[in-house]
Design a protein around this motif. Structure first.
Motif, short mmCIF file in Angstrom:
data_model
loop_
_atom_site.label_atom_id
_atom_site.label_comp_id
_atom_site.label_asym_id
_atom_site.label_seq_id
_atom_site.Cartn_x
_atom_site.Cartn_y
_atom_site.Cartn_z
N THR A 195 -41.59 9.85 11.61
CA THR A 195 -41.84 8.98 12.75
C THR A 195 -42.85 9.55 13.74
OG1 THR A 195 -39.55 8.33 12.59
CG2 THR A 195 -40.71 7.70 14.59
N MET A 196 -42.57 10.75 14.22
CA MET A 196 -43.27 11.27 15.39
C MET A 196 -44.76 11.46 15.13
SD MET A 196 -41.48 11.10 17.77
CE MET A 196 -42.31 11.00 19.31
N ILE A 197 -45.09 12.05 13.98
CA ILE A 197 -46.50 12.31 13.68
C ILE A 197 -47.28 11.00 13.72
CG2 ILE A 197 -48.10 13.11 11.92
CD1 ILE A 197 -45.95 15.00 10.93
N LEU A 198 -46.67 9.96 13.14
CA LEU A 198 -47.36 8.67 13.05
C LEU A 198 -47.42 7.99 14.41
CD1 LEU A 198 -45.64 7.97 9.76
CD2 LEU A 198 -48.11 7.83 10.05
N ALA A 199 -46.35 8.12 15.17
CA ALA A 199 -46.34 7.50 16.49
C ALA A 199 -47.43 8.13 17.35
CB ALA A 199 -44.97 7.69 17.12
N VAL A 200 -47.63 9.43 17.21
CA VAL A 200 -48.60 10.12 18.06
C VAL A 200 -50.03 9.92 17.55
CG1 VAL A 200 -49.40 12.40 18.83
CG2 VAL A 200 -46.96 11.85 18.85
N LEU A 217 -43.01 26.64 8.10
CA LEU A 217 -43.85 25.45 8.16
C LEU A 217 -42.97 24.20 8.25
CD1 LEU A 217 -46.95 25.41 7.98
CD2 LEU A 217 -46.72 24.86 5.57
N GLY A 218 -41.83 24.24 7.60
CA GLY A 218 -40.93 23.11 7.65
C GLY A 218 -40.13 23.06 8.94
N GLY A 219 -40.14 24.16 9.67
CA GLY A 219 -39.37 24.21 10.90
C GLY A 219 -40.17 23.84 12.14
N VAL A 220 -41.48 23.62 11.98
CA VAL A 220 -42.30 23.22 13.13
C VAL A 220 -41.89 21.82 13.55
CG1 VAL A 220 -44.65 22.71 13.89
CG2 VAL A 220 -44.22 24.62 12.33
N PRO A 221 -41.63 21.59 14.85
CA PRO A 221 -41.22 20.25 15.28
C PRO A 221 -42.31 19.23 14.95
CG PRO A 221 -40.93 21.86 17.05
CD PRO A 221 -41.66 22.55 15.96
N THR A 222 -41.90 18.04 14.54
CA THR A 222 -42.90 17.08 14.06
C THR A 222 -43.81 16.61 15.18
OG1 THR A 222 -41.28 15.33 14.33
CG2 THR A 222 -41.50 16.28 12.14
N ILE A 223 -43.32 16.67 16.41
CA ILE A 223 -44.17 16.26 17.53
C ILE A 223 -45.38 17.19 17.64
CG2 ILE A 223 -42.84 17.58 19.23
CD1 ILE A 223 -44.19 14.15 19.99
N VAL A 224 -45.15 18.47 17.31
CA VAL A 224 -46.25 19.43 17.33
C VAL A 224 -47.27 19.08 16.25
CG1 VAL A 224 -46.87 21.85 17.04
CG2 VAL A 224 -44.78 21.24 18.26
N TYR A 225 -46.76 18.71 15.08
CA TYR A 225 -47.65 18.26 14.01
C TYR A 225 -48.45 17.05 14.47
CZ TYR A 225 -45.79 21.16 10.23
OH TYR A 225 -45.46 22.20 9.42
N GLY A 226 -47.78 16.16 15.19
CA GLY A 226 -48.43 14.95 15.66
C GLY A 226 -49.61 15.28 16.56
N TYR A 227 -49.40 16.17 17.49
CA TYR A 227 -50.50 16.56 18.38
C TYR A 227 -51.57 17.31 17.63
CZ TYR A 227 -48.94 14.69 22.68
OH TYR A 227 -48.65 13.80 23.66
N PHE A 228 -51.15 18.10 16.67
CA PHE A 228 -52.12 18.83 15.84
C PHE A 228 -53.05 17.84 15.15
CE2 PHE A 228 -53.16 20.87 11.73
CZ PHE A 228 -53.84 21.97 12.21
N ASP A 267 -67.30 7.38 11.99
CA ASP A 267 -66.73 6.07 12.28
C ASP A 267 -65.21 6.09 12.40
OD1 ASP A 267 -69.22 5.11 12.21
OD2 ASP A 267 -69.12 4.35 10.14
N LEU A 268 -64.61 7.22 12.11
CA LEU A 268 -63.15 7.28 12.08
C LEU A 268 -62.60 7.04 13.48
CD1 LEU A 268 -61.10 8.08 9.80
CD2 LEU A 268 -60.95 10.28 10.93
N PRO A 269 -61.66 6.09 13.61
CA PRO A 269 -61.06 5.87 14.94
C PRO A 269 -60.22 7.06 15.39
CG PRO A 269 -59.98 4.52 13.28
CD PRO A 269 -61.11 5.18 12.60
N GLY A 270 -60.02 7.16 16.68
CA GLY A 270 -59.25 8.28 17.25
C GLY A 270 -57.81 8.31 16.75
N PHE A 271 -57.25 7.11 16.53
CA PHE A 271 -55.94 7.03 15.89
C PHE A 271 -56.16 6.54 14.47
CE2 PHE A 271 -54.84 6.30 20.38
CZ PHE A 271 -53.95 7.35 20.55
N ASN A 272 -55.69 7.29 13.48
CA ASN A 272 -55.87 6.81 12.12
C ASN A 272 -54.76 7.33 11.21
OD1 ASN A 272 -56.87 9.40 10.67
ND2 ASN A 272 -58.04 9.29 12.59
N LEU A 273 -54.53 6.60 10.13
CA LEU A 273 -53.46 6.96 9.20
C LEU A 273 -53.82 8.20 8.39
CD1 LEU A 273 -52.69 3.36 7.96
CD2 LEU A 273 -51.10 4.81 9.22
N LEU A 274 -55.13 8.43 8.23
CA LEU A 274 -55.56 9.54 7.38
C LEU A 274 -55.12 10.88 7.95
CD1 LEU A 274 -57.21 10.54 4.94
CD2 LEU A 274 -59.20 10.63 6.44
N SER A 275 -55.48 11.13 9.18
CA SER A 275 -55.16 12.47 9.70
C SER A 275 -53.66 12.63 9.88
CB SER A 275 -55.98 12.73 10.97
OG SER A 275 -55.23 12.59 12.10
N ALA A 276 -52.98 11.54 10.29
CA ALA A 276 -51.53 11.62 10.39
C ALA A 276 -50.92 11.92 9.02
CB ALA A 276 -50.96 10.33 10.94
#
Lengths: 267, 318
Positions: free
Chosen positions: B243-248, B139-150, B165-174
């Motif tokens: 970085t990546m999860i939040l950026a995505v 689980l720790g080895g999954v690339p963070t970009i994959v987590y971001g898309y997830f 009402d949740l926006p498509g980009f939000n801090l919660l899911s990230a």
């Protein structure tokens, strides 16, 4: 096998029996560590288990409070019966936690918990659900007095247990074991990590304790067994070789093997 | 007298020879040791030098930035609009995104990681532990970009079913996904710390009639406090630096908010945005990322120092 045990007592001591091993066998995996042990433990007396390393004395001791249940691969058979209620401590339906509430233990190396002196002693009460402050204070003080430690620690009850000296730590562990008012206390070489002065104070304490509680002690130190115990059991290679009144076992051992071990001609 | 001198002289000479011979050998060995020591020192120096170089770049570039923007504005302005004509440089805005997403992540990672560690160390049978630990570490080895898309394409739509009402980009899911990412670090390190607690302490507890749960929570966990604290600090550092999860998934809208249901930019995602954008080097807009980077580094440094202090404070001597 059990018939092999030499009994070294002039007469039945006419004492109450607190616990009794009946044809007790123990296996670590495939290795049989104890073979058909039959032995009484007399009420409010000190019984010592002696013998060379690997003879099974600690294994026997740890069977009384079912410490072996903590590790997979240990098997045992036979009975250890506790009196007066005649309970077989090893029975499947007996809860090991209940057993450990009646039979407490002190270990080879002092192992105080990473808590204050007070909380170390209170631990065995708290796990029983006693959280009333004044009751805890009373019983902790009583136990620390019983372990001859109160005067030394009464002003530092909030210090970490680990900050005490080795001998004090061991007495703290004895106080911890006393707090729950056990019927038997098991001592597994309680002085082997201590200097001679601390050892003497622990020995003195053990002798005092046996007025109130039955004591079973494993020791490598034969002088210690001779000094403090009322009954002695000599074990070798998983068998109980000789059992009897301490003075007789040490002065006039009946079994040749016991004699060799006691006189240092062993091996 | 003279006779004895004649006899001893050659003896002395041969002795001298032997001694100088031994000395020479020693010197060559000494030389070799010095070379090895120097190489080891050099290796150690690389990490020190890199750290110093990073600090130098951050501080000197930030210095340029702070020539134009007063520190007071940087710290207390409530807007972050470095690219607008009316530029504002309030780091609080980015900091709020970082803190909010980290808080969400830690609320997932710390409790779950600790519970997993207690289970694996104290309850799990040998086989279960041997099988589940590699999975956990995977689980720790999954690339963070994959987590971001997830987070973006799976978790956010799922959450939107509950909160339309949740926006498509939000801090919660990230943040939630980031928490999952951090679980293995917290769990694995905490478990190591608990397993290092000597068996004699557990036996002592069991012998007093304690149950397994009592032993775990009242003896093992307190005894492993320093290790567990380090695991937490590492988890916090990961969350703050992620970085990546939040950026995505969190959007890159600078937004002064502590509401996880908003979208927001964090310090890290802002740096990505600017570093990849086409701002001219040397402009104040570009310079902002160094000030932001310095802030981030000071935060992580603070957590590391805290971790160091905690380790020292709660170190158990068994």
């Amino acid at each position: 096998m059990s018939n092999a045990t030499t009994i070294n007592m002039d007469a039945d001591p006419k004492l109450a029996i607190k616990a009794e091993c009946r044809n007790f066998n123990f296996h670590y995996g495939d290795f049989q560590a104890l073979k058909g042990i039959n032995m009484p433990v007399y009420d409010k007396k000190i019984t010592s288990l002696i013998g060379p390393s690997g003879c099974g004395k600690s294994t026997l001791l740890r069977s009384f409070n079912r410490m072996h249940d903590l590790y997979p691969g240990n098997r045992y058979g036979g009975e250890i019966v506790m009196h007066p209620d005649n309970t077989n401590l090893l029975a499947k339906e007996v809860d090991p936690i209940e057993v450990r509430m009646r039979i407490s233990m002190v270990f080879q190396k002092p192992n105080p918990f990473p808590k204050s002196v007070f909380e170390n002693v209170a631990y065995s009460l708290r796990v029983r659900g006693i959280n009333n402050k004044s009751e805890l204070e009373d019983r902790v003080q009583h136990s620390l007095k019983g372990a001859a430690l109160w005067d030394e620690v009464k002003n530092r009850l909030n210090d970490l247990g680990a900050n005490l000296s080795g001998g004090q730590q061991q007495r703290l562990c004895i106080a911890r074991a006393l707090a729950s008012d056990p019927e038997i206390i098991l001592f597994d070489e309680p002085t082997s990590a201590l200097d001679p002065i601390a050892t003497a104070s622990i020995e003195e304490l053990v002798v005092e304790l046996c007025e109130k509680v039955t004591i079973l002690i494993v020791t490598h130190n034969m002088q210690q067994a001779a000094r403090i115990s009322d009954f002695t059991a000599y074990m070798y290679l998983g068998e109980l070789i000789e059992y009897g009144v301490t003075d007789q076992v040490f002065i006039k051992p009946k079994n040749k093997q016991t004699e060799d071990y006691i006189t240092g001609r062993f091996g | 007298m003279s006779a004895s001198t004649i006899v001893t002289l050659p003896l002395n000479q041969s002795l001298d020879l032997q001694v100088s011979d031994r000395l020479r050998k020693k010197a060559s060995r000494h030389m070799k040791e010095r070379v090895i020591e120097f190489l080891l020192f050099g290796a150690a120096l690389i990490s020190v030098f890199t750290t110093l170089a990073i600090v130098y770049v951050l501080v000197s570039e930030s210095w340029v930035f702070f020539q134009h923007v007063p520190l007071k504005d940087f710290l207390f302005d409530t807007q972050w609009t470095p690219l607008f004509d009316d530029a504002h440089y309030g780091i609080m805005v980015l900091l709020s995104g970082t803190l909010t997403s980290s808080a969400v992540a830690l609320m997932v990672a710390l409790p779950l990681g600790t519970i997993i560690a207690v289970y694996l160390s104290e309850f799990a049978p040998f086989k279960v532990r041997e099988i589940s630990k590699p999975f956990l570490e995977l689980l720790g080895g999954v690339p963070t970009i994959v987590y971001g898309y997830f987070a973006l394409v799976f978790l956010t739509p799922l959450l939107q079913k509950i909160y339309p009402d949740l926006p498509g980009f939000n801090l919660l899911s990230a943040g939630l996904v980031m928490g999952v990412m951090i679980i293995p670090y917290v769990a694995s390190l905490s478990e190591d710390a608990m397993r290092a607690v000597p068996m004699s302490l557990r036996e002592g507890s069991y012998a007093m009639g304690a149950t397994r749960l009592q032993t775990s929570l009242r003896v093992v966990v307190p005894a492993a406090t320093s290790g567990i604290a380090s695991a937490y600090i590492l988890g916090i550092s990961r969350a703050v630096g992620e970085t990546m999860i939040l950026a995505v998934a969190a959007g890159m809208q600078p937004n002064l908010t502590f509401n996880p249901a908003d979208s927001g930019a964090t310090i890290t995602s802002y740096i990505v945005q600017v570093a990849l954008g086409d701002l001219p080097h040397g402009s104040i807009g570009y310079q902002t990322i160094f000030a932001a980077g310095l802030t981030l580094m000071l935060m992580t440094l603070m957590f590391n120092l805290l971790g160091y202090w905690l380790r020292k404070r709660f170190r158990e001597v068994y």
